[in-house]
Scaffold this motif. Sequence first.
Motif, PDB file in Angstrom:
ATOM      1  N   ARG A  27       1.503   5.426  -2.313  1.00  0.00           N
ATOM      2  CA  ARG A  27       0.998   4.324  -1.489  1.00  0.00           C
ATOM      3  C   ARG A  27       2.103   3.714  -0.622  1.00  0.00           C
ATOM      4  O   ARG A  27       1.900   3.446   0.564  1.00  0.00           O
ATOM      5  CB  ARG A  27       0.377   3.236  -2.367  1.00  0.00           C
ATOM      6  CG  ARG A  27      -0.958   3.610  -2.939  1.00  0.00           C
ATOM      7  CD  ARG A  27      -1.568   2.462  -3.757  1.00  0.00           C
ATOM      8  NE  ARG A  27      -2.850   2.856  -4.306  1.00  0.00           N
ATOM      9  CZ  ARG A  27      -3.980   2.875  -3.620  1.00  0.00           C
ATOM     10  NH1 ARG A  27      -3.988   2.521  -2.359  1.00  0.00           N
ATOM     11  NH2 ARG A  27      -5.100   3.246  -4.196  1.00  0.00           N
ATOM     12  N   SER A  31       2.165   4.148   3.467  1.00  0.00           N
ATOM     13  CA  SER A  31       2.044   2.908   4.242  1.00  0.00           C
ATOM     14  C   SER A  31       3.183   2.775   5.234  1.00  0.00           C
ATOM     15  O   SER A  31       2.971   2.417   6.393  1.00  0.00           O
ATOM     16  CB  SER A  31       2.034   1.698   3.304  1.00  0.00           C
ATOM     17  OG  SER A  31       0.862   1.682   2.545  1.00  0.00           O
ATOM     18  N   GLY A  34       2.962   5.581   8.021  1.00  0.00           N
ATOM     19  CA  GLY A  34       1.856   5.419   8.962  1.00  0.00           C
ATOM     20  C   GLY A  34       2.254   4.810  10.287  1.00  0.00           C
ATOM     21  O   GLY A  34       1.671   5.124  11.323  1.00  0.00           O
ATOM     22  N   ARG A  42      -1.339  11.694  14.418  1.00  0.00           N
ATOM     23  CA  ARG A  42      -1.759  10.704  13.416  1.00  0.00           C
ATOM     24  C   ARG A  42      -3.234  10.904  13.046  1.00  0.00           C
ATOM     25  O   ARG A  42      -3.591  10.931  11.878  1.00  0.00           O
ATOM     26  CB  ARG A  42      -1.519   9.309  13.964  1.00  0.00           C
ATOM     27  CG  ARG A  42      -1.941   8.197  13.049  1.00  0.00           C
ATOM     28  CD  ARG A  42      -1.598   6.876  13.698  1.00  0.00           C
ATOM     29  NE  ARG A  42      -2.205   5.759  13.033  1.00  0.00           N
ATOM     30  CZ  ARG A  42      -1.589   4.620  12.811  1.00  0.00           C
ATOM     31  NH1 ARG A  42      -0.351   4.444  13.195  1.00  0.00           N
ATOM     32  NH2 ARG A  42      -2.212   3.642  12.223  1.00  0.00           N
ATOM     33  N   HIS A  51      -9.533  10.286   1.863  1.00  0.00           N
ATOM     34  CA  HIS A  51      -9.894   9.040   2.552  1.00  0.00           C
ATOM     35  C   HIS A  51      -8.906   7.906   2.269  1.00  0.00           C
ATOM     36  O   HIS A  51      -8.469   7.219   3.190  1.00  0.00           O
ATOM     37  CB  HIS A  51     -11.321   8.621   2.163  1.00  0.00           C
ATOM     38  CG  HIS A  51     -11.709   7.302   2.737  1.00  0.00           C
ATOM     39  ND1 HIS A  51     -11.987   7.129   4.070  1.00  0.00           N
ATOM     40  CD2 HIS A  51     -11.820   6.085   2.151  1.00  0.00           C
ATOM     41  CE1 HIS A  51     -12.271   5.854   4.290  1.00  0.00           C
ATOM     42  NE2 HIS A  51     -12.174   5.209   3.144  1.00  0.00           N
ATOM     43  N   GLU A  52      -8.557   7.692   0.999  1.00  0.00           N
ATOM     44  CA  GLU A  52      -7.658   6.596   0.645  1.00  0.00           C
ATOM     45  C   GLU A  52      -6.288   6.769   1.300  1.00  0.00           C
ATOM     46  O   GLU A  52      -5.681   5.811   1.770  1.00  0.00           O
ATOM     47  CB  GLU A  52      -7.486   6.483  -0.872  1.00  0.00           C
ATOM     48  CG  GLU A  52      -8.747   6.087  -1.600  1.00  0.00           C
ATOM     49  CD  GLU A  52      -9.593   7.303  -2.020  1.00  0.00           C
ATOM     50  OE1 GLU A  52      -9.460   8.399  -1.408  1.00  0.00           O
ATOM     51  OE2 GLU A  52     -10.381   7.156  -2.962  1.00  0.00           O
ATOM     52  N   ALA A  55      -6.556   6.103   5.035  1.00  0.00           N
ATOM     53  CA  ALA A  55      -6.646   4.663   5.298  1.00  0.00           C
ATOM     54  C   ALA A  55      -5.268   4.011   5.249  1.00  0.00           C
ATOM     55  O   ALA A  55      -4.945   3.155   6.092  1.00  0.00           O
ATOM     56  CB  ALA A  55      -7.589   4.010   4.291  1.00  0.00           C
ATOM     57  N   LEU A  56      -4.440   4.400   4.295  1.00  0.00           N
ATOM     58  CA  LEU A  56      -3.075   3.868   4.214  1.00  0.00           C
ATOM     59  C   LEU A  56      -2.270   4.242   5.448  1.00  0.00           C
ATOM     60  O   LEU A  56      -1.524   3.433   5.994  1.00  0.00           O
ATOM     61  CB  LEU A  56      -2.370   4.397   2.962  1.00  0.00           C
ATOM     62  CG  LEU A  56      -2.846   3.851   1.629  1.00  0.00           C
ATOM     63  CD1 LEU A  56      -2.279   4.684   0.480  1.00  0.00           C
ATOM     64  CD2 LEU A  56      -2.436   2.393   1.482  1.00  0.00           C
ATOM     65  N   THR A  58      -3.372   5.145   8.521  1.00  0.00           N
ATOM     66  CA  THR A  58      -3.867   4.630   9.804  1.00  0.00           C
ATOM     67  C   THR A  58      -3.946   3.111   9.868  1.00  0.00           C
ATOM     68  O   THR A  58      -4.167   2.562  10.951  1.00  0.00           O
ATOM     69  CB  THR A  58      -5.241   5.245  10.133  1.00  0.00           C
ATOM     70  OG1 THR A  58      -6.161   4.915   9.090  1.00  0.00           O
ATOM     71  CG2 THR A  58      -5.136   6.746  10.307  1.00  0.00           C
ATOM     72  N   ALA A  59      -3.765   2.424   8.758  1.00  0.00           N
ATOM     73  CA  ALA A  59      -3.826   0.963   8.758  1.00  0.00           C
ATOM     74  C   ALA A  59      -2.586   0.338   9.387  1.00  0.00           C
ATOM     75  O   ALA A  59      -2.593  -0.846   9.736  1.00  0.00           O
ATOM     76  CB  ALA A  59      -4.001   0.441   7.335  1.00  0.00           C
ATOM     77  N   GLN A  60      -1.559   1.118   9.565  1.00  0.00           N
ATOM     78  CA  GLN A  60      -0.301   0.601  10.085  1.00  0.00           C
ATOM     79  C   GLN A  60      -0.291   0.585  11.612  1.00  0.00           C
ATOM     80  O   GLN A  60      -0.776   1.510  12.248  1.00  0.00           O
ATOM     81  CB  GLN A  60       0.863   1.447   9.578  1.00  0.00           C
ATOM     82  CG  GLN A  60       0.890   1.582   8.072  1.00  0.00           C
ATOM     83  CD  GLN A  60       0.813   0.248   7.362  1.00  0.00           C
ATOM     84  OE1 GLN A  60       1.570  -0.668   7.653  1.00  0.00           O
ATOM     85  NE2 GLN A  60      -0.127   0.125   6.438  1.00  0.00           N
TER      86      GLN A  60
END
Length: 132
Positions: A27, A31, A34, A42, A51-52, A55-56, A58-60
């Motif tokens: 994680r 993170s 990203g 990307r 998926h999880e 999400a980590l 692309t959230a950045q």
Amino acid sequence: MQWNDLVQQVRTLGQYTTDAEAERVLRTVLSLFGGHVTGDERSELARRLPHEAAALLTAQVPATRPLTARAFVDVTAERLEGATPATARWDVSTVLSTVAVLAGDELADRVLAALPRGYALLFGRAELAPAA
């Protein structure tokens, strides 16, 4: 691939003693990483991850200037409780080597081409210098 499968791959490669430790490292590194992967690479990398993990990644917010490999390891060491630069290098290399396998050679090459020199070793690859 499912999230738990990715955690198990990281645990095995990194020789972590628990799933929780492998997940914490995974994680943290995803993170941080990203913000350094941008554009089509990307998006394509996110599609190849569970998926999880996607999400980590692309959230950045994309960094305007990616960190050098050494600085990336140093920041990771600061974020992982009890880590040193040496253990953080191991952690980063474990995660990015696992991600590189999932990405495939062509995408991994494109991601590396967009990053500063030095990341290849973190991806478990040799970084050859051009002949003089």
